[in-house]
Scaffold this motif. Structure first.
Motif, PDB file in Angstrom:
ATOM      1  N   THR A 157       0.581  -1.151  -0.055  1.00 27.13           N
ATOM      2  CA  THR A 157      -0.080  -0.010  -0.038  1.00 27.13           C
ATOM      3  C   THR A 157       0.920   1.220   0.028  1.00 27.13           C
ATOM      4  O   THR A 157       1.669   1.360   0.885  1.00 27.13           O
ATOM      5  N   ASN A 158       0.676   2.243  -1.008  1.00 26.98           N
ATOM      6  CA  ASN A 158       1.105   3.480  -0.958  1.00 26.98           C
ATOM      7  C   ASN A 158       2.554   3.606  -1.746  1.00 26.98           C
ATOM      8  O   ASN A 158       3.224   4.410  -2.108  1.00 26.98           O
ATOM      9  N   ALA A 159       2.882   2.255  -2.150  1.00 25.92           N
ATOM     10  CA  ALA A 159       4.234   2.127  -2.824  1.00 25.92           C
ATOM     11  C   ALA A 159       4.316   3.036  -3.890  1.00 25.92           C
ATOM     12  O   ALA A 159       5.464   3.569  -4.077  1.00 25.92           O
ATOM     13  N   PRO A 160       3.565   3.146  -4.856  1.00 23.01           N
ATOM     14  CA  PRO A 160       3.611   4.225  -6.221  1.00 23.01           C
ATOM     15  C   PRO A 160       3.803   5.522  -5.746  1.00 23.01           C
ATOM     16  O   PRO A 160       4.469   6.447  -6.552  1.00 23.01           O
ATOM     17  N   ILE A 161       3.726   5.934  -4.500  1.00 13.29           N
ATOM     18  CA  ILE A 161       3.976   7.540  -4.033  1.00 13.29           C
ATOM     19  C   ILE A 161       4.633   7.557  -2.931  1.00 13.29           C
ATOM     20  O   ILE A 161       4.624   8.608  -2.565  1.00 13.29           O
ATOM     21  N   ALA A 162       5.185   6.445  -2.347  1.00 13.63           N
ATOM     22  CA  ALA A 162       5.866   6.532  -1.169  1.00 13.63           C
ATOM     23  C   ALA A 162       7.271   7.308  -1.308  1.00 13.63           C
ATOM     24  O   ALA A 162       7.905   7.025  -2.230  1.00 13.63           O
ATOM     25  N   ASP A 163       7.613   7.795  -0.153  1.00 13.16           N
ATOM     26  CA  ASP A 163       9.005   8.572  -0.026  1.00 13.16           C
ATOM     27  C   ASP A 163       9.957   7.458   0.851  1.00 13.16           C
ATOM     28  O   ASP A 163      11.154   7.808   0.802  1.00 13.16           O
ATOM     29  N   VAL A 164       9.289   6.860   1.689  1.00  8.46           N
ATOM     30  CA  VAL A 164      10.152   6.031   2.390  1.00  8.46           C
ATOM     31  C   VAL A 164       9.510   4.573   2.703  1.00  8.46           C
ATOM     32  O   VAL A 164       8.112   4.579   2.853  1.00  8.46           O
ATOM     33  N   PHE A 165      10.114   3.595   2.856  1.00  9.10           N
ATOM     34  CA  PHE A 165       9.665   2.285   2.860  1.00  9.10           C
ATOM     35  C   PHE A 165       9.918   1.596   4.302  1.00  9.10           C
ATOM     36  O   PHE A 165      11.116   1.529   4.565  1.00  9.10           O
ATOM     37  N   LEU A 166       9.189   0.818   4.949  1.00  9.36           N
ATOM     38  CA  LEU A 166       9.615  -0.005   5.946  1.00  9.36           C
ATOM     39  C   LEU A 166       9.514  -1.274   5.473  1.00  9.36           C
ATOM     40  O   LEU A 166       8.401  -1.789   5.275  1.00  9.36           O
ATOM     41  N   VAL A 167      10.659  -1.819   5.602  1.00 10.51           N
ATOM     42  CA  VAL A 167      10.853  -3.166   4.653  1.00 10.51           C
ATOM     43  C   VAL A 167      11.331  -4.162   5.700  1.00 10.51           C
ATOM     44  O   VAL A 167      12.291  -4.102   6.524  1.00 10.51           O
ATOM     45  N   GLN A 168      10.695  -5.626   5.375  1.00  9.05           N
ATOM     46  CA  GLN A 168      11.230  -6.480   6.226  1.00  9.05           C
ATOM     47  C   GLN A 168      11.795  -7.663   5.595  1.00  9.05           C
ATOM     48  O   GLN A 168      11.375  -7.764   4.202  1.00  9.05           O
ATOM     49  N   ALA A 169      13.078  -7.953   5.834  1.00  9.92           N
ATOM     50  CA  ALA A 169      13.739  -8.928   5.270  1.00  9.92           C
ATOM     51  C   ALA A 169      14.400  -9.793   6.315  1.00  9.92           C
ATOM     52  O   ALA A 169      14.847  -9.554   7.168  1.00  9.92           O
ATOM     53  N   VAL A 170      14.677 -11.213   5.516  1.00  8.68           N
ATOM     54  CA  VAL A 170      15.544 -12.091   6.398  1.00  8.68           C
ATOM     55  C   VAL A 170      16.938 -11.682   6.604  1.00  8.68           C
ATOM     56  O   VAL A 170      17.567 -11.527   5.544  1.00  8.68           O
ATOM     57  N   THR A 171      17.441 -11.733   7.720  1.00 11.79           N
ATOM     58  CA  THR A 171      18.775 -11.645   7.824  1.00 11.79           C
ATOM     59  C   THR A 171      19.301 -12.904   8.499  1.00 11.79           C
ATOM     60  O   THR A 171      20.842 -12.951   8.577  1.00 11.79           O
ATOM     61  N   SER A 172      18.853 -13.891   9.155  1.00 11.18           N
ATOM     62  CA  SER A 172      19.202 -14.921   9.656  1.00 11.18           C
ATOM     63  C   SER A 172      18.409 -16.074   9.366  1.00 11.18           C
ATOM     64  O   SER A 172      17.512 -16.278   9.977  1.00 11.18           O
ATOM     65  N   PRO A 173      18.681 -16.714   7.956  1.00  5.85           N
ATOM     66  CA  PRO A 173      17.642 -17.643   7.597  1.00  5.85           C
ATOM     67  C   PRO A 173      17.741 -18.998   8.387  1.00  5.85           C
ATOM     68  O   PRO A 173      18.617 -19.369   8.935  1.00  5.85           O
ATOM     69  N   GLY A 174      16.258 -19.488   8.673  1.00  4.16           N
ATOM     70  CA  GLY A 174      16.380 -20.621   9.669  1.00  4.16           C
ATOM     71  C   GLY A 174      16.024 -20.546  11.016  1.00  4.16           C
ATOM     72  O   GLY A 174      15.882 -21.076  11.892  1.00  4.16           O
ATOM     73  N   SER A 175      16.103 -18.961  11.388  1.00  4.78           N
ATOM     74  CA  SER A 175      15.894 -18.330  12.804  1.00  4.78           C
ATOM     75  C   SER A 175      14.453 -18.084  13.115  1.00  4.78           C
ATOM     76  O   SER A 175      14.146 -17.731  14.289  1.00  4.78           O
TER      77      SER A 175
END
Length: 382
Positions: A157-175
């Motif tokens: 939501t809001n991606a096409p007009i967003a100035d900042v994104f709160l992004v979730q990503a895996v930094t420790s696979p399997g945890s």
């Protein structure tokens, strides 16, 4: 529980309803320039930072007042998509920054996000990680004082007009729960690309798109809440979103219910207003009962959130009740209007906008799983 609002909050809500009717209702589609114009107005009115502490540019409202404010917004703004974008910005993005951000992050982002200068988007859902959120494939690998992100987020939501994104990503696979990290990433960061807006059944005034990360280098000081805290950040955002955002639907339902009552009193068939027929009047009573029941559940969840309690059960039940009521009231409003109900108007718009509410913020089936687990039932989380 006493749900009576203070005179100050009541006056605020009345002002917001009038403001939204006058200045926030736009076309039933996304148009970037007009969206930004209304967004800045909403920021000046205090809507976009309603629950953010005053020292960061917000109004410092609690969850009970926030639900009332969102109901007022939903009642006044016929463009439920725009209202949804504002609520997602506030509850899914600004509140996590408020609760998990460093002082520097809060002061850097929140004032401009509250004022309407900037738009925020929370990017977590993936094609293979919707309800199964910890199955996400987006990865963030530490490289010195940076992280390198790769992956794709969908339905943002809001991606096409967003100035900042709160992004979730895996930094420790399997945890699992502790293997996910949240990042605050500016839209201009190299390696970040936003796809075209989706065409949707409802909430058309809210722009939604995919977000792609290709070797996107993010400074380590953009981590929100510390490495491995991403799941906690997400849980916190959903606590606010599931409780407060759905106030918009209370307002939209009340607006359509009011117009339905007026219609039933004016539409004459067989020599009488159709509201005099029990088949019509009883259906309207059922609509009111669904709305008021859903409102009680939502306000109960808001009280628990305001008191700092664990509102997982109450928020889950409220989300189910409000979304299901919105769909059914939309169907009832169409049925009572007959052929006029399937033409453009507030009844068919409510139904289109209500259908996604059973899916976003965790599907209603997932909410039932969450509530069942809180009761000691159902499958255990791995």
């Amino acid at each position: 529980m006493n749900f009576e609002l203070s005179p100050e909050i009541t006056a605020m809500c009345e002002a917001v309803t009038g403001f939204a009717q006058r200045d926030l209702t736009g076309p039933d589609s996304f148009e970037p320039i007009d969206f930004r114009r209304r967004w800045e107005l909403a920021g000046k009115q205090g809507i976009l930072g309603a629950t953010v502490p005053t020292q960061y540019g917000g109004s410092g409202l609690d969850a009970v007042a926030a639900v009332a404010l969102m109901e007022a917004l939903g009642s006044g703004c016929a463009d439920t998509g725009f209202a949804f974008s504002a609520a997602a910005h506030l509850f899914a993005c600004l509140m996590p920054i408020t609760e998990f951000g460093t002082e520097e992050q809060c002061r850097h982002w929140l004032p401009r996000l509250c004022s309407g200068e900037l738009v925020a988007a929370h990017a977590i859902t993936e094609a293979e990680a919707g309800s199964d959120i910890f199955n996400m494939s987006a990865r963030a690998v530490r490289d010195g004082d940076h992280y390198v992100l790769n992956g794709t987020k969908v339905f943002t939501t809001n991606a096409p007009i967003a100035d900042v994104f709160l992004v979730q990503a895996v930094t420790s696979p399997g945890s699992g729960f502790f293997g996910v990290t949240a990042f605050l990433i500016g839209a201009a960061t190299p390696g970040l690309r936003v796809g075209p807006p989706y065409a949707k059944i409802g909430l058309r005034g809210s722009p939604t798109a995919e977000v792609h990360f290709a070797d996107c280098r993010v400074p380590a000081d953009c981590v929100l809440g510390g490495e491995g805290a991403g799941a906690s950040v997400f849980t916190g955002s959903m606590k606010w979103e599931r409780t407060c955002l759905f106030g918009i639907y209370l307002g939209a339902m009340r607006r359509v219910l009011d117009s339905t009552i007026v219609y039933a009193g004016e539409r004459v068939q067989f020599g009488s207003p159709i509201g005099e027929f029990q088949a019509v009047s009883h259906r309207i009573v059922d609509m009111l009962a669904r709305l008021e029941s859903a409102a009680l559940l939502l306000n109960k969840a808001a009280v628990e959130l305001s008191r700092g309690g664990n509102c997982e059960v109450s928020a889950g039940l409220a989300k189910i009740a409000v979304s299901e009521a919105a769909v059914q009231i939309g169907l009832d409003a169409i049925q009572l209007r007959g052929a006029l109900g399937v033409t453009a108007g507030d009844a068919e718009t409510l139904l289109r906008d209500a259908v996604p509410s059973r899916i976003f913020s965790g599907t209603n089936e997932i909410q039932k799983n969450n509530v069942a687990r809180a009761l000691g039932l159902g499958r255990k989380r791995r």
